[in-house]
Write a protein that holds these residues in place. Structure first.
Motif, PDB file in Angstrom:
ATOM      1  N   ILE A   1      45.003  38.021  53.430  1.00 29.83           N
ATOM      2  CA  ILE A   1      44.431  38.554  54.822  1.00 29.83           C
ATOM      3  C   ILE A   1      46.032  38.914  55.180  1.00 29.83           C
ATOM      4  O   ILE A   1      46.664  37.982  55.464  1.00 29.83           O
ATOM      5  N   ASP A   2      46.227  40.089  56.298  1.00 31.40           N
ATOM      6  CA  ASP A   2      47.612  41.010  56.562  1.00 31.40           C
ATOM      7  C   ASP A   2      47.008  41.494  57.520  1.00 31.40           C
ATOM      8  O   ASP A   2      46.403  41.924  58.102  1.00 31.40           O
ATOM      9  N   GLU A   3      47.649  42.177  58.890  1.00 26.87           N
ATOM     10  CA  GLU A   3      47.546  43.217  59.573  1.00 26.87           C
ATOM     11  C   GLU A   3      48.383  44.444  58.526  1.00 26.87           C
ATOM     12  O   GLU A   3      47.678  45.353  59.091  1.00 26.87           O
ATOM     13  N   SER A   4      48.310  44.652  57.453  1.00 29.04           N
ATOM     14  CA  SER A   4      48.549  46.064  56.940  1.00 29.04           C
ATOM     15  C   SER A   4      47.031  46.712  56.929  1.00 29.04           C
ATOM     16  O   SER A   4      45.960  45.757  56.904  1.00 29.04           O
ATOM     17  N   ASN A   5      46.744  48.013  56.200  1.00 34.01           N
ATOM     18  CA  ASN A   5      45.416  48.700  56.319  1.00 34.01           C
ATOM     19  C   ASN A   5      45.272  48.801  54.584  1.00 34.01           C
ATOM     20  O   ASN A   5      45.207  49.800  54.048  1.00 34.01           O
ATOM     21  N   VAL A   6      45.815  47.802  54.163  1.00 35.75           N
ATOM     22  CA  VAL A   6      45.413  48.304  52.379  1.00 35.75           C
ATOM     23  C   VAL A   6      45.300  46.829  51.475  1.00 35.75           C
ATOM     24  O   VAL A   6      44.586  45.811  52.648  1.00 35.75           O
ATOM     25  N   ILE A   7      43.653  47.513  51.335  1.00 33.20           N
ATOM     26  CA  ILE A   7      42.597  46.820  50.422  1.00 33.20           C
ATOM     27  C   ILE A   7      42.885  47.179  48.391  1.00 33.20           C
ATOM     28  O   ILE A   7      43.727  47.866  48.703  1.00 33.20           O
ATOM     29  N   ASP A   8      43.345  45.819  48.483  1.00 32.32           N
ATOM     30  CA  ASP A   8      43.320  45.481  46.919  1.00 32.32           C
ATOM     31  C   ASP A   8      43.655  44.681  46.148  1.00 32.32           C
ATOM     32  O   ASP A   8      43.344  43.250  46.228  1.00 32.32           O
ATOM     33  N   ILE A   9      42.340  45.287  45.720  1.00 37.91           N
ATOM     34  CA  ILE A   9      41.566  44.008  45.059  1.00 37.91           C
ATOM     35  C   ILE A   9      41.645  43.822  43.807  1.00 37.91           C
ATOM     36  O   ILE A   9      41.581  45.242  42.762  1.00 37.91           O
ATOM     37  N   LYS A  10      41.655  43.119  42.885  1.00 32.03           N
ATOM     38  CA  LYS A  10      41.961  42.995  41.540  1.00 32.03           C
ATOM     39  C   LYS A  10      41.609  42.603  41.061  1.00 32.03           C
ATOM     40  O   LYS A  10      40.868  41.138  41.113  1.00 32.03           O
ATOM     41  N   ALA A  11      40.753  42.965  39.579  1.00 39.06           N
ATOM     42  CA  ALA A  11      39.773  41.774  38.450  1.00 39.06           C
ATOM     43  C   ALA A  11      38.601  41.530  39.447  1.00 39.06           C
ATOM     44  O   ALA A  11      37.883  40.168  39.303  1.00 39.06           O
ATOM     45  N   GLY A  12      37.785  42.112  40.961  1.00 40.45           N
ATOM     46  CA  GLY A  12      37.054  41.828  41.750  1.00 40.45           C
ATOM     47  C   GLY A  12      36.064  41.871  40.584  1.00 40.45           C
ATOM     48  O   GLY A  12      35.533  42.538  40.005  1.00 40.45           O
ATOM     49  N   ARG A  13      35.314  40.942  41.406  1.00 44.01           N
ATOM     50  CA  ARG A  13      33.804  40.969  40.638  1.00 44.01           C
ATOM     51  C   ARG A  13      32.274  41.015  41.677  1.00 44.01           C
ATOM     52  O   ARG A  13      33.182  40.193  42.496  1.00 44.01           O
ATOM     53  N   HIS A  14      31.108  41.444  41.447  1.00 46.44           N
ATOM     54  CA  HIS A  14      30.739  41.238  42.629  1.00 46.44           C
ATOM     55  C   HIS A  14      29.590  39.728  42.057  1.00 46.44           C
ATOM     56  O   HIS A  14      28.675  39.139  41.392  1.00 46.44           O
ATOM     57  N   PRO A  15      29.468  39.082  43.096  1.00 45.85           N
ATOM     58  CA  PRO A  15      28.906  37.598  42.505  1.00 45.85           C
ATOM     59  C   PRO A  15      27.441  37.386  42.135  1.00 45.85           C
ATOM     60  O   PRO A  15      27.168  37.201  41.442  1.00 45.85           O
ATOM     61  N   VAL A  16      26.172  38.289  43.326  1.00 41.58           N
ATOM     62  CA  VAL A  16      25.564  38.559  42.990  1.00 41.58           C
ATOM     63  C   VAL A  16      25.013  39.064  40.885  1.00 41.58           C
ATOM     64  O   VAL A  16      24.187  38.659  40.544  1.00 41.58           O
ATOM     65  N   ILE A  17      25.651  40.420  40.995  1.00 40.56           N
ATOM     66  CA  ILE A  17      25.498  40.730  39.683  1.00 40.56           C
ATOM     67  C   ILE A  17      25.786  40.033  38.795  1.00 40.56           C
ATOM     68  O   ILE A  17      24.936  39.702  37.643  1.00 40.56           O
ATOM     69  N   GLU A  18      26.499  39.554  38.961  1.00 42.13           N
ATOM     70  CA  GLU A  18      27.427  38.939  37.875  1.00 42.13           C
ATOM     71  C   GLU A  18      26.384  37.213  37.390  1.00 42.13           C
ATOM     72  O   GLU A  18      26.265  37.195  35.992  1.00 42.13           O
ATOM     73  N   LYS A  19      26.227  37.020  38.515  1.00 45.49           N
ATOM     74  CA  LYS A  19      24.757  35.734  38.455  1.00 45.49           C
ATOM     75  C   LYS A  19      24.160  36.017  37.598  1.00 45.49           C
ATOM     76  O   LYS A  19      22.955  34.747  36.911  1.00 45.49           O
ATOM     77  N   GLN A  20      23.376  37.061  37.592  1.00 43.32           N
ATOM     78  CA  GLN A  20      22.251  38.352  37.035  1.00 43.32           C
ATOM     79  C   GLN A  20      22.368  38.669  35.265  1.00 43.32           C
ATOM     80  O   GLN A  20      21.053  38.736  35.242  1.00 43.32           O
TER      81      GLN A  20
ATOM     82  N   LEU B   1      33.775  41.977  48.711  1.00 47.73           N
ATOM     83  CA  LEU B   1      34.105  41.404  49.025  1.00 47.73           C
ATOM     84  C   LEU B   1      35.255  41.155  50.342  1.00 47.73           C
ATOM     85  O   LEU B   1      35.795  40.444  50.842  1.00 47.73           O
ATOM     86  N   ILE B   2      35.124  42.317  50.587  1.00 48.53           N
ATOM     87  CA  ILE B   2      35.590  43.041  52.531  1.00 48.53           C
ATOM     88  C   ILE B   2      35.119  41.534  53.563  1.00 48.53           C
ATOM     89  O   ILE B   2      36.370  41.223  54.146  1.00 48.53           O
ATOM     90  N   THR B   3      33.558  41.913  53.023  1.00 48.50           N
ATOM     91  CA  THR B   3      33.103  41.288  54.626  1.00 48.50           C
ATOM     92  C   THR B   3      33.518  39.797  54.299  1.00 48.50           C
ATOM     93  O   THR B   3      33.193  39.152  55.184  1.00 48.50           O
ATOM     94  N   MET B   4      33.039  39.424  53.203  1.00 48.57           N
ATOM     95  CA  MET B   4      33.534  38.166  52.755  1.00 48.57           C
ATOM     96  C   MET B   4      34.565  37.344  53.487  1.00 48.57           C
ATOM     97  O   MET B   4      34.954  36.363  53.734  1.00 48.57           O
ATOM     98  N   ASN B   5      35.414  38.067  53.277  1.00 44.43           N
ATOM     99  CA  ASN B   5      36.599  37.366  54.145  1.00 44.43           C
ATOM    100  C   ASN B   5      36.959  37.038  55.453  1.00 44.43           C
ATOM    101  O   ASN B   5      36.857  37.063  56.378  1.00 44.43           O
TER     102      ASN B   5
END
Length: 77
Positions: A12-31, A73-77
């Protein structure tokens, strides 16, 4: 739980960049049924070149899941 699911700590930094690599939705993944792989997604947004993403596809292709995953993922940070 984080290690078992191979989650990583975000940078997490002060930039305005969202860079998610290989993101996974934790709830969907578990289902998912046992043995069915989750297709990870990349998302990149910044304030200069990539400010918007157009997501298209047929019904049940994962468009809403990608949006929810990114927000979660953004909110969990």
């Amino acid at each position: 739980m984080a290690q078992g699911n191979k989650y990583i700590r975000p940078v997490i930094d002060e930039s305005n960049v969202i860079d998610i690599k290989a993101g996974r939705h934790p709830v969907i993944e578990k289902q998912l049924p046992l043995g069915e792989p989750y297709v990870a997604n990349d998302v990149y947004l910044d304030g200069e070149k990539q400010q918007i993403i157009m997501i298209t596809g047929p019904n049940m292709a994962g468009k809403s899941a990608l949006l929810r995953q990114s927000l979660l993922l953004i909110t969990m940070n």
